[in-house]
Write a protein that holds these residues in place. Structure first.
Motif, PDB file in Angstrom:
ATOM      1  N   PRO A  76       0.803  -1.230   0.000  1.00  0.00           N
ATOM      2  CA  PRO A  76       0.000   0.000   0.000  1.00  0.00           C
ATOM      3  C   PRO A  76       0.836   1.281   0.000  1.00  0.00           C
ATOM      4  O   PRO A  76       0.309   2.365  -0.284  1.00  0.00           O
ATOM      5  N   ASP A  77       2.120   1.169   0.293  1.00  0.00           N
ATOM      6  CA  ASP A  77       2.992   2.340   0.298  1.00  0.00           C
ATOM      7  C   ASP A  77       3.473   2.723  -1.099  1.00  0.00           C
ATOM      8  O   ASP A  77       4.072   3.798  -1.280  1.00  0.00           O
ATOM      9  N   VAL A  78       3.214   1.870  -2.083  1.00  0.00           N
ATOM     10  CA  VAL A  78       3.653   2.133  -3.456  1.00  0.00           C
ATOM     11  C   VAL A  78       2.471   2.663  -4.270  1.00  0.00           C
ATOM     12  O   VAL A  78       1.370   2.116  -4.219  1.00  0.00           O
ATOM     13  N   ASP A  79       2.728   3.729  -5.013  1.00  0.00           N
ATOM     14  CA  ASP A  79       1.694   4.327  -5.861  1.00  0.00           C
ATOM     15  C   ASP A  79       1.768   3.670  -7.243  1.00  0.00           C
ATOM     16  O   ASP A  79       2.804   3.717  -7.909  1.00  0.00           O
ATOM     17  N   PHE A  80       0.663   3.047  -7.666  1.00  0.00           N
ATOM     18  CA  PHE A  80       0.624   2.355  -8.948  1.00  0.00           C
ATOM     19  C   PHE A  80      -0.088   3.192  -9.997  1.00  0.00           C
ATOM     20  O   PHE A  80      -1.202   3.662  -9.775  1.00  0.00           O
ATOM     21  N   ILE A  81       0.571   3.374 -11.138  1.00  0.00           N
ATOM     22  CA  ILE A  81      -0.093   3.904 -12.321  1.00  0.00           C
ATOM     23  C   ILE A  81      -0.538   2.692 -13.122  1.00  0.00           C
ATOM     24  O   ILE A  81       0.263   1.792 -13.394  1.00  0.00           O
ATOM     25  N   ARG A  82      -1.816   2.633 -13.498  1.00  0.00           N
ATOM     26  CA  ARG A  82      -2.349   1.421 -14.095  1.00  0.00           C
ATOM     27  C   ARG A  82      -2.810   1.639 -15.535  1.00  0.00           C
ATOM     28  O   ARG A  82      -3.937   2.066 -15.775  1.00  0.00           O
ATOM     29  N   PRO A  83      -1.948   1.315 -16.517  1.00  0.00           N
ATOM     30  CA  PRO A  83      -2.423   1.279 -17.900  1.00  0.00           C
ATOM     31  C   PRO A  83      -3.192  -0.029 -18.074  1.00  0.00           C
ATOM     32  O   PRO A  83      -2.602  -1.100 -18.175  1.00  0.00           O
ATOM     33  N   CYS A  84      -4.504   0.022 -18.044  1.00  0.00           N
ATOM     34  CA  CYS A  84      -5.281  -1.191 -17.791  1.00  0.00           C
ATOM     35  C   CYS A  84      -5.605  -1.981 -19.047  1.00  0.00           C
ATOM     36  O   CYS A  84      -6.660  -1.815 -19.655  1.00  0.00           O
ATOM     37  N   ASN A  85      -4.678  -2.846 -19.454  1.00  0.00           N
ATOM     38  CA  ASN A  85      -4.940  -3.812 -20.509  1.00  0.00           C
ATOM     39  C   ASN A  85      -5.387  -5.113 -19.856  1.00  0.00           C
ATOM     40  O   ASN A  85      -4.596  -5.785 -19.186  1.00  0.00           O
ATOM     41  N   LEU A  86      -6.645  -5.468 -20.031  1.00  0.00           N
ATOM     42  CA  LEU A  86      -7.203  -6.677 -19.416  1.00  0.00           C
ATOM     43  C   LEU A  86      -7.148  -7.845 -20.383  1.00  0.00           C
ATOM     44  O   LEU A  86      -7.299  -7.669 -21.592  1.00  0.00           O
ATOM     45  N   CYS A  87      -6.958  -9.046 -19.847  1.00  0.00           N
ATOM     46  CA  CYS A  87      -7.023 -10.256 -20.656  1.00  0.00           C
ATOM     47  C   CYS A  87      -8.468 -10.752 -20.651  1.00  0.00           C
ATOM     48  O   CYS A  87      -8.984 -11.150 -19.596  1.00  0.00           O
ATOM     49  N   PRO A  88      -9.136 -10.750 -21.804  1.00  0.00           N
ATOM     50  CA  PRO A  88     -10.547 -11.173 -21.826  1.00  0.00           C
ATOM     51  C   PRO A  88     -10.717 -12.648 -21.472  1.00  0.00           C
ATOM     52  O   PRO A  88     -11.782 -13.056 -21.000  1.00  0.00           O
ATOM     53  N   HIS A  89      -9.679 -13.442 -21.674  1.00  0.00           N
ATOM     54  CA  HIS A  89      -9.758 -14.868 -21.376  1.00  0.00           C
ATOM     55  C   HIS A  89      -9.651 -15.114 -19.865  1.00  0.00           C
ATOM     56  O   HIS A  89     -10.422 -15.880 -19.287  1.00  0.00           O
ATOM     57  N   MET A  90      -8.695 -14.450 -19.233  1.00  0.00           N
ATOM     58  CA  MET A  90      -8.551 -14.573 -17.779  1.00  0.00           C
ATOM     59  C   MET A  90      -9.826 -14.102 -17.076  1.00  0.00           C
ATOM     60  O   MET A  90     -10.236 -14.661 -16.052  1.00  0.00           O
ATOM     61  N   LYS A  91     -10.452 -13.073 -17.646  1.00  0.00           N
ATOM     62  CA  LYS A  91     -11.623 -12.493 -16.991  1.00  0.00           C
ATOM     63  C   LYS A  91     -12.870 -13.360 -17.144  1.00  0.00           C
ATOM     64  O   LYS A  91     -13.929 -13.037 -16.588  1.00  0.00           O
ATOM     65  N   ARG A  92     -12.778 -14.451 -17.874  1.00  0.00           N
ATOM     66  CA  ARG A  92     -13.870 -15.432 -17.886  1.00  0.00           C
ATOM     67  C   ARG A  92     -13.978 -16.149 -16.545  1.00  0.00           C
ATOM     68  O   ARG A  92     -15.012 -16.726 -16.229  1.00  0.00           O
ATOM     69  N   ILE A  93     -12.900 -16.152 -15.780  1.00  0.00           N
ATOM     70  CA  ILE A  93     -12.896 -16.833 -14.490  1.00  0.00           C
ATOM     71  C   ILE A  93     -13.431 -15.874 -13.433  1.00  0.00           C
ATOM     72  O   ILE A  93     -12.851 -14.818 -13.197  1.00  0.00           O
ATOM     73  N   THR A  94     -14.549 -16.233 -12.828  1.00  0.00           N
ATOM     74  CA  THR A  94     -15.197 -15.388 -11.828  1.00  0.00           C
ATOM     75  C   THR A  94     -15.500 -16.200 -10.576  1.00  0.00           C
ATOM     76  O   THR A  94     -15.486 -17.436 -10.595  1.00  0.00           O
ATOM     77  N   LEU A  95     -15.791 -15.496  -9.498  1.00  0.00           N
ATOM     78  CA  LEU A  95     -16.170 -16.186  -8.261  1.00  0.00           C
ATOM     79  C   LEU A  95     -17.376 -17.094  -8.485  1.00  0.00           C
ATOM     80  O   LEU A  95     -17.423 -18.235  -8.005  1.00  0.00           O
ATOM     81  N   GLY A  96     -18.371 -16.591  -9.207  1.00  0.00           N
ATOM     82  CA  GLY A  96     -19.578 -17.382  -9.447  1.00  0.00           C
ATOM     83  C   GLY A  96     -19.285 -18.673 -10.189  1.00  0.00           C
ATOM     84  O   GLY A  96     -19.849 -19.736  -9.870  1.00  0.00           O
TER      85      GLY A  96
END
Length: 360
Positions: A305-325
């Motif tokens: 939490p002490d590090v400031d992250f800049i997030r260029p947010c490229n998401l993987c659509p395949h990884m995001k198929r995995i959900t809690l549900g």
């Protein structure tokens, strides 16, 4: 070359839907109410992710997290979560976290009968290859990978016919059928070591053209490539990184070697997901930008939490198929089992174990 076929089309992969349920038996679907019991049980988990997940969202996530953590004990299951999983999965329900090969190796050391692979299809195959006696499930059989789908076992056989005597190294981000046709596997961490281990002047490093090019820039060995790429990492550009430095000159930029060479050249550090994580935790820069899949920055940020992250947010659509549900559904219904043909699995295991046994 990017092919959009689904993982079920991979040679050697045979998905099954209900065999595992017959083997392990039905189980009652849990109630997902946000009760005081659930709130108390999940409070330590929320403490880990409170910097990333707003408090208003937690009551919607906590019941499923609580149910999964109970069910995995009933099923004698272990949950493997790749570094690109979202924080609710990575910190909420995972037993083992890391990169794809690390997950598969760690899974061999557990007593669990069931592996739930929270990642993409080739990762589940690798777990099955190294733990053939275990039941391997993936929450979404369509969680594929543009890189893995850029090449087939038949393609590798063609390369070997046209280039007799040239060793063929495959990145672990490939199907079991591709691994079975190659001499040895590698990771982004040890690719240079594997390339130079043959003691020859020319090798193939497939299928990631950018990883091959980045390795080729560090060795006198001629590294021949295949035209494959990760759709997340190839979207980053060197100009994008230069623009970020203009906005925040103090930022440290660390990149994955699946990025184009000109992007790696602009970075302060380049390495595998594990090495990137270690770099942030060790260096503790004031501000950092991780040039890789977006969720990994969220997971590391929750631990630093002490590090400031800049997030260029490229998401993987395949990884995001995995959900809690979907993880919950997998444990209740024991569906989406990954099975690899034993003949292919044995040949692929040789390639993976050659890499694991390679001396430093």
């Amino acid at each position: 070359m990017t092919i959009t076929s689904t993982p079920a089309a991979f040679e050697g992969a045979t998905p099954t839907a209900s065999v595992a349920l017959d083997r392990f038996g039905p189980i009652e679907r849990p109630d997902l109410a946000y009760t005081p019991e659930v709130a108390e049980a999940t409070a330590p988990i929320y403490e880990k992710v409170k910097h990333i997940i707003p408090a208003i969202e937690w009551p919607a996530l906590a019941p499923t997290i609580h149910a999964i953590n109970k069910l995995k004990k009933e099923r004698n299951a272990v949950i493997l979560a790749h570094n690109y999983m979202t924080p609710d999965i990575f910190h909420g329900v995972a037993d083992i976290v890391g990169d794809s090969l690390q997950l598969a190796i760690e899974a061999t050391r557990t007593d669990a009968e069931v592996i739930v692979q929270c990642g993409v299809h080739f990762m589940a195959e690798t777990s099955k290859i190294l733990s053939p006696e275990k039941t391997v499930l993936i929450p979404d059989m369509k969680a594929g990978c543009s890189l893995a789908e850029s090449i087939t076992g038949a393609d590798v056989r063609g390369l070997r016919e046209r280039n007799p005597g040239v060793p063929i190294i495959t990145y672990v981000n490939t199907s079991a059928d591709v691994k079975a046709e190659c001499d040895i596997c590698c990771t982004s961490s040890n690719a240079l070591q594997v390339v130079e281990s043959f003691g020859v002047d020319k090798v193939f490093l497939i299928p990631d053209k950018y990883l091959a090019a980045n390795v080729g820039n560090k060795t006198d060995v001629e590294v021949l490539i295949w035209d494959g790429a990760c759709e997340v990492h190839e979207r980053f550009t060197a100009q994008e990184l230069r623009d970020y430095r203009k906005i925040a000159p103090e930022v440290k930029i660390i990149a994955h070697p699946e990025c184009p060479p000109e992007v790696v050249a602009e970075a302060d550090f380049a390495g595998s997901t594990a090495h990137m994580i270690d770099w942030v935790k060790t260096k503790r820069p004031e501000k950092v930008m991780m040039i890789t899949e977006c969720s990994m920055a969220d997971n590391v940020a929750s631990e630093t939490p002490d590090v400031d992250f800049i997030r260029p947010c490229n998401l993987c659509p395949h990884m995001k198929r995995i959900t809690l549900g979907k993880i919950l559904d997998t444990l209740v219904e024991m569906k989406e089992e990954v099975v690899v043909d034993p003949v292919i699995a044995e040949k692929a295991r040789v390639a993976v174990e050659r890499m694991i046994n390679l001396k430093s």
